[in-house]
Design a protein around this motif. Structure first.
Motif, mmCIF file in Angstrom:
data_model
loop_
_atom_site.group_PDB
_atom_site.id
_atom_site.type_symbol
_atom_site.label_atom_id
_atom_site.label_comp_id
_atom_site.label_asym_id
_atom_site.label_seq_id
_atom_site.Cartn_x
_atom_site.Cartn_y
_atom_site.Cartn_z
ATOM 1 N N THR A 1 1.005 -1.281 -0.047
ATOM 2 C CA THR A 1 0.227 0.088 0.024
ATOM 3 C C THR A 1 0.912 1.133 0.059
ATOM 4 N N LEU A 2 1.970 1.286 0.791
ATOM 5 C CA LEU A 2 2.754 2.460 0.825
ATOM 6 C C LEU A 2 3.764 2.545 -0.346
ATOM 7 N N ILE A 3 4.062 1.364 -0.814
ATOM 8 C CA ILE A 3 4.913 1.580 -2.222
ATOM 9 C C ILE A 3 3.939 2.252 -3.415
ATOM 10 N N ALA A 4 2.603 1.780 -3.561
ATOM 11 C CA ALA A 4 1.865 2.015 -4.443
ATOM 12 C C ALA A 4 1.396 3.535 -4.313
ATOM 13 N N HIS A 5 1.475 4.224 -3.218
ATOM 14 C CA HIS A 5 0.895 5.635 -2.989
ATOM 15 C C HIS A 5 1.887 6.494 -4.256
ATOM 16 N N PRO A 6 2.896 6.672 -4.085
ATOM 17 C CA PRO A 6 3.829 7.535 -4.961
ATOM 18 C C PRO A 6 3.631 7.021 -6.522
ATOM 19 N N LEU A 7 3.168 5.694 -6.517
ATOM 20 C CA LEU A 7 3.269 5.383 -8.191
ATOM 21 C C LEU A 7 1.732 5.398 -8.575
ATOM 22 N N SER A 8 0.679 5.804 -7.904
ATOM 23 C CA SER A 8 -0.542 5.892 -8.481
ATOM 24 C C SER A 8 -0.787 7.113 -9.224
ATOM 25 N N PRO A 9 -1.783 7.040 -10.267
ATOM 26 C CA PRO A 9 -2.144 8.296 -11.046
ATOM 27 C C PRO A 9 -2.676 9.323 -10.133
ATOM 28 N N GLY A 10 -2.435 10.362 -10.490
ATOM 29 C CA GLY A 10 -2.926 11.761 -9.795
ATOM 30 C C GLY A 10 -1.795 12.280 -8.939
ATOM 31 N N ASP A 11 -2.221 13.261 -8.172
ATOM 32 C CA ASP A 11 -1.440 13.937 -7.126
ATOM 33 C C ASP A 11 -1.241 13.002 -5.853
ATOM 34 N N PRO A 12 -0.192 12.417 -5.422
ATOM 35 C CA PRO A 12 -0.278 11.298 -4.498
ATOM 36 C C PRO A 12 -0.342 12.249 -3.096
ATOM 37 N N TRP A 13 -0.071 13.275 -2.963
ATOM 38 C CA TRP A 13 0.373 14.355 -2.122
ATOM 39 C C TRP A 13 -0.843 15.141 -1.770
ATOM 40 N N SER A 14 -1.985 14.966 -2.448
ATOM 41 C CA SER A 14 -3.231 15.806 -2.289
ATOM 42 C C SER A 14 -3.907 15.500 -0.913
ATOM 43 N N HIS A 15 -4.586 16.302 -0.472
ATOM 44 C CA HIS A 15 -5.417 16.031 0.621
ATOM 45 C C HIS A 15 -6.279 14.990 0.495
ATOM 46 N N TRP A 16 -7.032 14.794 -0.429
ATOM 47 C CA TRP A 16 -7.842 13.383 -0.393
ATOM 48 C C TRP A 16 -6.868 12.170 -0.628
ATOM 49 N N SER A 17 -5.951 12.380 -1.484
ATOM 50 C CA SER A 17 -5.141 11.088 -1.747
ATOM 51 C C SER A 17 -4.498 10.501 -0.559
ATOM 52 N N LEU A 18 -4.062 11.487 0.532
ATOM 53 C CA LEU A 18 -3.316 11.054 1.519
ATOM 54 C C LEU A 18 -4.518 10.385 2.669
ATOM 55 N N ILE A 19 -5.782 11.372 2.528
ATOM 56 C CA ILE A 19 -6.858 10.605 3.537
ATOM 57 C C ILE A 19 -7.077 9.194 2.854
ATOM 58 N N ASP A 20 -7.271 9.101 1.601
ATOM 59 C CA ASP A 20 -7.585 7.574 1.124
ATOM 60 C C ASP A 20 -6.460 6.520 1.576
ATOM 61 N N ARG A 21 -5.228 7.173 1.458
ATOM 62 C CA ARG A 21 -4.274 5.981 1.770
ATOM 63 C C ARG A 21 -4.228 5.888 3.370
ATOM 64 N N VAL A 22 -4.451 6.838 3.769
ATOM 65 C CA VAL A 22 -4.489 6.410 5.612
ATOM 66 C C VAL A 22 -5.446 5.649 5.850
ATOM 67 N N ILE A 23 -6.902 5.653 5.198
ATOM 68 C CA ILE A 23 -7.833 5.047 5.365
ATOM 69 C C ILE A 23 -7.542 3.234 5.200
ATOM 70 N N GLY A 24 -6.624 3.083 4.116
ATOM 71 C CA GLY A 24 -6.434 1.934 3.640
ATOM 72 C C GLY A 24 -5.605 1.346 4.728
ATOM 73 N N VAL A 25 -4.353 2.052 5.148
ATOM 74 C CA VAL A 25 -3.328 1.480 5.831
ATOM 75 C C VAL A 25 -3.868 1.096 7.215
ATOM 76 N N VAL A 26 -4.709 2.132 7.731
ATOM 77 C CA VAL A 26 -5.704 1.811 8.930
ATOM 78 C C VAL A 26 -6.328 0.427 9.036
#
Length: 481
Positions: free
Chosen positions: A68-93
């Protein structure tokens, strides 16, 4: 319960888990979905829980977190946007929480499996199974040991009362059926011992103990234990046979000790038979013919013959090897028979016998030979206790009475040296004796006989001298025989 998967059987599932994780990783990296794709790794953790233990689940969870963490910077769009980070945190948690919950569930399942394994082993060692049911005619719950006790294979037949009855001895089926129906009707537990008839013809013994349970969704049912008591029952039968043989040997030993007096008891009437026989011949002689006197003398011959025959019958009955037989016993008649047998022996020892027999005693259930042995032993012990008495009369009192609850009481009281407290406590112990040439088994056997009849035998000091031995027999309504 799920069984552990062998290392060989894990190969294909492991490849499947890796492929599933790789697919989710590819979707997460390539596809611009606006949902938390990483949450799909939860399925990887769930699949791993069906194959691996807690360590394998933890490794799978950490691997999913890493992907999940490796895929975050490789996924389409801006990985550091507000919603992308929230989405990633939801997945990790979500993955972390799922992994912890699955590991906790696995621990609970492992503990449950261990508990069940221990229970199965304990039931097998104790030969005790469990049973439960809500409807007397409905399907029951049987533990593995219950299946073994009834010699069914799980799945071979439905666990029902009919299956129980099929293995129950024909003479005990109605009793079992009525007992269970009564328990459901009156909402009460029960305890019952009965026989089983196995397909190979073997007879076994079980004890069922149950109680009413109301924990099943508010419904009343019965839960209980089925105990295979075959080994204990056979051991008890063997013990009873051994005790019976020992009691017979003790009777024979006692008869041997009384040989002289018994010989005298038989010789007396036989001498009378011979003398009166000569007298009959005299009165039948042609020169002294007197039929009336001959008839009277012949009657004396018959009387003496019956007396000798009675002594022989009593001795034969005491020495005969027969299983215990419960019959109606007249205690006064039993006491009288023993005293008749011992009258010469007691007279030779200068022992005066007094009887205190209660009139109109009811009949009691018991084995006459065994009870005669008890009275015989107590009377002889009383006479032995007075063997060294010289300063007062040797008086032996033998009596009977009815107890407060209708039980029969027999007592033997001597005027001997008496019993101190220490002797009273030990006198019924095996091999304890106060006699120079005693075996110390007589009173032990007497107590076992009385207890087998559901009664009690005890000793106490007598006033002013001597000791008193008493035993009670329950009335026929409460007799154990």
């Amino acid at each position: 319960m799920s069984q552990p998967v062998s290392r060989h059987d894990r190969v294909l599932p492991t490849i499947g888990i890796i492929a599933l994780a790789a697919g989710i990783f590819a979707i997460d990296v390539i596809t611009p979905l606006e949902v938390s794709v990483s949450i799909l790794y939860v399925f990887v953790v769930l699949v791993a829980s069906s194959i691996y233990g807690r360590t394998g689940i933890l490794v799978a969870g950490l691997a999913c977190e890493a992907l999940t963490l490796i895929a975050h910077p490789l996924s389409p769009g801006d990985p550091w946007s507000h919603w992308s980070l929230i989405d990633r945190v939801i997945g990790v948690v979500g993955i972390a929480m799922s992994t912890l919950l699955v590991m906790r569930n696995q621990s609970t399942m492992d503990a449950l499996q261990r508990s069940e394994a221990f229970l199965v082993e304990a039931q097998q060692l104790g030969r005790t199974g469990s049973v439960g049911w809500r409807d007397p005619r409905g399907e029951q719950y049987w533990s593995r040991e219950t299946w073994r006790i009834y010699r069914y294979e799980p799945g071979q037949t439905a666990p029902t009362l009919a299956a129980m009855l099929a293995r129950t001895h024909p003479d005990d089926r109605r009793l079992l059926e009525q007992t269970i129906e009564k328990a459901f009707r009156e909402q009460t537990g029960f305890a019952l011992e009965h026989r089983l008839s196995m397909p190979d013809g073997e007879t076994r013994y079980v004890r069922i103990v149950t109680r009413i349970a109301r924990e099943w969704a508010g419904e009343a049912g019965i839960v209980g234990a089925v105990m295979d008591i075959t080994a204990a029952r056979r051991a008890a039968d063997e013990l009873q046979r051994a005790q019976s043989d020992l009691a017979r040997v003790t009777r024979a030993t006692t008869m041997g000790q009384l040989a002289a007096s018994i010989a005298h008891e038989i010789n007396q009437p036989l001498t009378g038979v011979v003398t009166n026989g000569h007298t009959v011949l005299h009165w039948l002689n042609e020169r002294t013919l007197n039929l009336d006197k001959a008839r009277t003398t012949a009657e004396r011959v018959l009387r003496d013959g019956e007396r000798a025959s009675g002594v022989v019958r009593r001795i034969q009955g005491l020495l005969m090897k027969t299983p215990p037989q419960a019959t109606d016993i007249d205690l006064n008649e039993l006491i009288g028979g023993v005293l008749d047998l011992l009258q010469t022996e007691l007279r030779l020892r200068d022992v005066a016998v007094q009887t205190e027999l209660a009139p109109a005693l009811p009949a009691f259930l018991g084995d006459s030979v065994q009870l005669q042995q008890v009275v015989l032993n107590l009377v002889i012990n009383g006479a032995d206790a007075m063997s060294e008495v010289t300063s007062r009369p040797k008086v032996l009192v033998v009596g009977s009475r009815e107890g407060d609850d209708g039980e029969g009481v027999v007592f033997v009281r001597d005027s001997g040296i008496g019993l101190d407290r220490e002797t009273v406590d030990k006198i019924f112990s095996p091999f304890f004796t106060t006699k120079a040439r005693g075996m110390g088994m007589g009173l032990t056997i007497c107590r076992s006989i009385i207890e087998a009849h559901g009664g009690r035998l005890w000793a106490s000091p007598a006033e002013p001298h001597g000791a008193q031995f008493q035993f009670i027999l329950p009335n026929k309504a409460h007799a154990d025989l």
